[in-house]
Design an enzyme around this catalytic site. Structure first.
Site, mmCIF file in Angstrom:
data_model
loop_
_atom_site.group_PDB
_atom_site.id
_atom_site.type_symbol
_atom_site.label_atom_id
_atom_site.label_comp_id
_atom_site.label_asym_id
_atom_site.label_seq_id
_atom_site.Cartn_x
_atom_site.Cartn_y
_atom_site.Cartn_z
ATOM 1 N N ASP A 474 -36.842 -28.158 -48.708
ATOM 2 C CA ASP A 474 -36.362 -28.711 -49.975
ATOM 3 C C ASP A 474 -35.055 -28.009 -50.336
ATOM 4 O O ASP A 474 -34.937 -26.780 -50.224
ATOM 5 C CB ASP A 474 -37.395 -28.476 -51.081
ATOM 6 C CG ASP A 474 -36.954 -29.086 -52.401
ATOM 7 O OD1 ASP A 474 -37.196 -30.287 -52.603
ATOM 8 O OD2 ASP A 474 -36.339 -28.357 -53.212
ATOM 9 N N ILE A 475 -34.053 -28.791 -50.734
ATOM 10 C CA ILE A 475 -32.761 -28.208 -51.134
ATOM 11 C C ILE A 475 -32.890 -27.625 -52.535
ATOM 12 O O ILE A 475 -33.289 -28.325 -53.483
ATOM 13 C CB ILE A 475 -31.650 -29.277 -51.099
ATOM 14 C CG1 ILE A 475 -31.516 -29.870 -49.687
ATOM 15 C CG2 ILE A 475 -30.317 -28.668 -51.541
ATOM 16 C CD1 ILE A 475 -30.538 -31.027 -49.599
ATOM 17 N N GLU A 520 -34.703 -34.988 -51.817
ATOM 18 C CA GLU A 520 -34.086 -33.871 -51.090
ATOM 19 C C GLU A 520 -35.084 -33.116 -50.239
ATOM 20 O O GLU A 520 -34.835 -31.986 -49.824
ATOM 21 C CB GLU A 520 -33.407 -32.928 -52.082
ATOM 22 C CG GLU A 520 -34.353 -32.195 -53.010
ATOM 23 C CD GLU A 520 -34.627 -32.957 -54.300
ATOM 24 O OE1 GLU A 520 -34.991 -32.306 -55.297
ATOM 25 O OE2 GLU A 520 -34.463 -34.194 -54.308
#
Length: 596
Positions: A474-475, A520
């Site tokens: 996950d960003i 994301e």
């Protein structure tokens, strides 16, 4: 090397021709004399007479021959029932040995083992010419066993046939054995000054779409695309399952890749259950297409190979051409693809039920193919470089029209296949990042979990289950990128991460799968990978992403979860555990790898 070719007309003329050959041999240096006798009649007494006369007039000669679908003399179709080709070898180092064996599906290995042993014991051997009866048997085991021939030995030849293409009856014969309808003849040839080259020509082009072989066993092709194999010929070509089936399908063989080359394979019969009997095995899960003869491609390839043989400066050429090619051209035009070789050196051969050639170490049985072997004794004499008389490739009438229709169909098929492939990819690829979408990566995880659990459920010890791992990414603070710099910059970050994931994961685990889980979030499936290696890959991903400068968005980070599948758990539980690992990292300060 000197060659004499003539049709057999009657005993007196034949004896006279043989005596002229004998006189020539007596006035020259001769090491061996090989007679090849081809007959498209099944008149065994006549063949026995021809062989007996040869043995009487030139008793030390070698003989090999077979029944054919037509004979080739001086590079052209010859309508004489029996033809004789006499090759006189002039270098004392040249040697020949003839072998003949009964052949059937049960003794293929025994025959090939004997041949291999003979070629090793006779280390002068450089090539093997083969005539064999093949209708009704599969030659796959025979060909596969011949991969053990010494590497330098070339192998070529043809299958005996009947003038009636719908008949299974054919025979071979030699000075080492009698006329037999279940037999194989080998001529071992070679010596210090003996040179040989060989090649094959098809010219048949794939037509229509790929068809997956979904069921096959030995020489029986049961299903294409899950349907009876015969249905393909009836649906697309309206070929009926009757006494003319073999003759009608010869011009439309299957085209597929085998042993690294494109070959053609024609069925010999259709059975009541819709399966097809092939002359050699076809493997399951290969893609095959119906093929059509393209005159331009055929003659262009003929001209190319003729020019290649020109530089070899042959003294004799032997051709083995499938009966389907004679049918394709018609008797009057059949010489179009053999006459260019005659312009180089005396060219002879016959129309076969199958052709054999060794290519890249593999002996393949071909169908609807022209095999050509060139021979020469001694070094090349550049002063004797021949001029190749090539074809004028002009066609008109029905041949031209059919060719253009075939080209149109093929082009339309390729466009349709390309469109279908684009639709297939659109269904599984995320449009923005060009990696798998959620549905496809989830399908692959389920498939991997089910496969592992199938092994586990068979009460094997857990160590028998190959490890596989998931990495979830996950960003960190992705929303701020979109809010502060716009969605275009956000898309760029997503794309750069996807590209990096594909590169690093495939470098470390070639069969890995990378997918966008949503927004994301991303998921990486690592088959045959344990938790230790997966953790190293995860850390490599984290460090590499953190080093990317997104200019106005500066440097960004990711949080990563890693887990290894527990045998017996389902895919949902597996994904929940890696999700838990990821969010532990998010909650503990981000920009870290958590292993669970």
């Amino acid at each position: 090397m000197r060659q004499f070719q003539f049709p057999y007309e009657n005993e007196d003329k034949f004896v006279n021709s043989l005596r002229k050959i004998k006189q020539w041999c007596n006035s020259s240096v001769t090491s061996a004399v090989l007679f090849q006798v081809y007959t498209y009649t099944l008149n065994r007494p006549k063949v026995e007479t021809v062989c007996a006369i040869i043995e009487k007039e030139i008793p030390d000669s070698y003989i090999m021959g077979c029944s054919t679908n037509g004979n080739i003399l001086f590079g052209d179709y010859c309508d004489s029932e029996v033809v004789v080709v006499c090759s006189v070898f002039e270098y004392f180092t040249t040697k020949i040995k003839i072998l003949q064996f009964p052949i059937n599906p049960q003794n293929a290995k025994e025959v090939t083992d004997t041949l291999i042993r003979e070629t090793k014991e006779n280390d002068w051997c450089k090539c093997v010419m083969c005539f064999t009866t093949i209708r009704g048997i599969s030659t796959s085991d025979f060909c596969d066993n011949l991969k053990n021939l010494p590497e330098h030995i070339q192998f070529f030849g043809g299958g005996a046939m009947n003038i009636d293409m719908n008949s299974d009856y054919a025979f071979v014969f030699s000075s080492a054995g009698k006329i037999s309808d279940h037999s194989i003849v080998f001529a071992l040839m070679g010596g210090e000054d003996f040179n040989v080259e060989s090649t094959f020509i098809t010219g048949w082009k794939p037509l229509g779409r790929n068809l997956l072989v979904t069921k096959a066993e030995g020489p029986i092709l049961y299903e294409l695309e899950g349907k009876p194999a015969y249905d393909t010929y009836f649906k697309y070509l309206n070929i009926k399952n009757d006494e003319h089936f073999f003759n009608n399908t010869l011009e439309f063989p299957f085209f597929y890749e085998h042993n690294g080359i494109n070959i053609l394979r024609a069925p010999t019969a259709a059975q009541e259950d819709g399966s097809l009997v092939m002359t050699a095995n076809m493997e399951e899960n290969v893609k095959a297409r119906i093929a059509y003869g393209d005159p331009w491609t055929i003659l262009a390839k003929v001209d190319e190979e003729a020019l290649n043989f020109k530089n070899f400066i042959p003294e004799a050429l032997f051709v083995f051409s499938c009966a389907a090619r004679k049918t394709f051209w018609g008797v009057e035009e059949a010489g179009k693809e053999t006459r260019p070789f005659q312009s180089l050196a005396p060219t002879s051969g016959f129309y076969t039920s199958g052709e054999f050639l060794r290519t890249d170490g593999h002996v393949n049985q071909h169908n609807v193919t022209l095999v050509v072997a060139a021979m020469r004794e001694g070094k090349r004499n550049l002063d004797k470089m021949p001029e190749a008389e090539l074809n004028e490739q002009e066609f008109s009438g029905s041949v031209s029209m059919i060719n253009r229709l075939a080209t149109f169909i093929q082009a339309a098929t390729e466009e349709l296949e390309e469109a279908n492939e684009q639709l297939r990819l659109a269904a599984i690829i995320d449009g923005l990042t060009q990696i798998y979408n959620r549905r496809e990566i989830q399908r692959r995880i389920i498939e991997e979990a089910d496969a592992a659990n199938a092994v586990f459920s068979e009460n094997n010890p857990e160590k028998a289950v190959k490890p596989n791992c998931l990495i979830m990414i996950d960003i960190d603070d992705f929303k701020t990128i979109n809010d502060e710099f716009g969605h275009q910059k956000g898309d760029e970050v997503l794309q750069k991460l996807a590209e990096m994931m594909k590169t690093i994961s495939t470098q470390n685990v070639p069969d890995s799968s990378v997918g966008r889980w949503g927004g994301e979030e991303f998921m990486i499936l690592l088959p045959n990978t344990d938790i230790k290696k997966a953790s190293v890959i995860a850390e490599l991903l984290r460090v590499n992403f953190a080093s990317i400068d997104f200019e106005e968005a500066h440097y960004r980070t990711i949080s990563v979860g890693v887990t290894q599948m527990i045998p017996g758990e389902d895919a949902d539980t597996y994904c929940m555990r890696v999700d838990t690992a990821l969010y532990r990292g998010k909650n503990n300060g981000k920009n870290q790898v958590v292993v669970l």
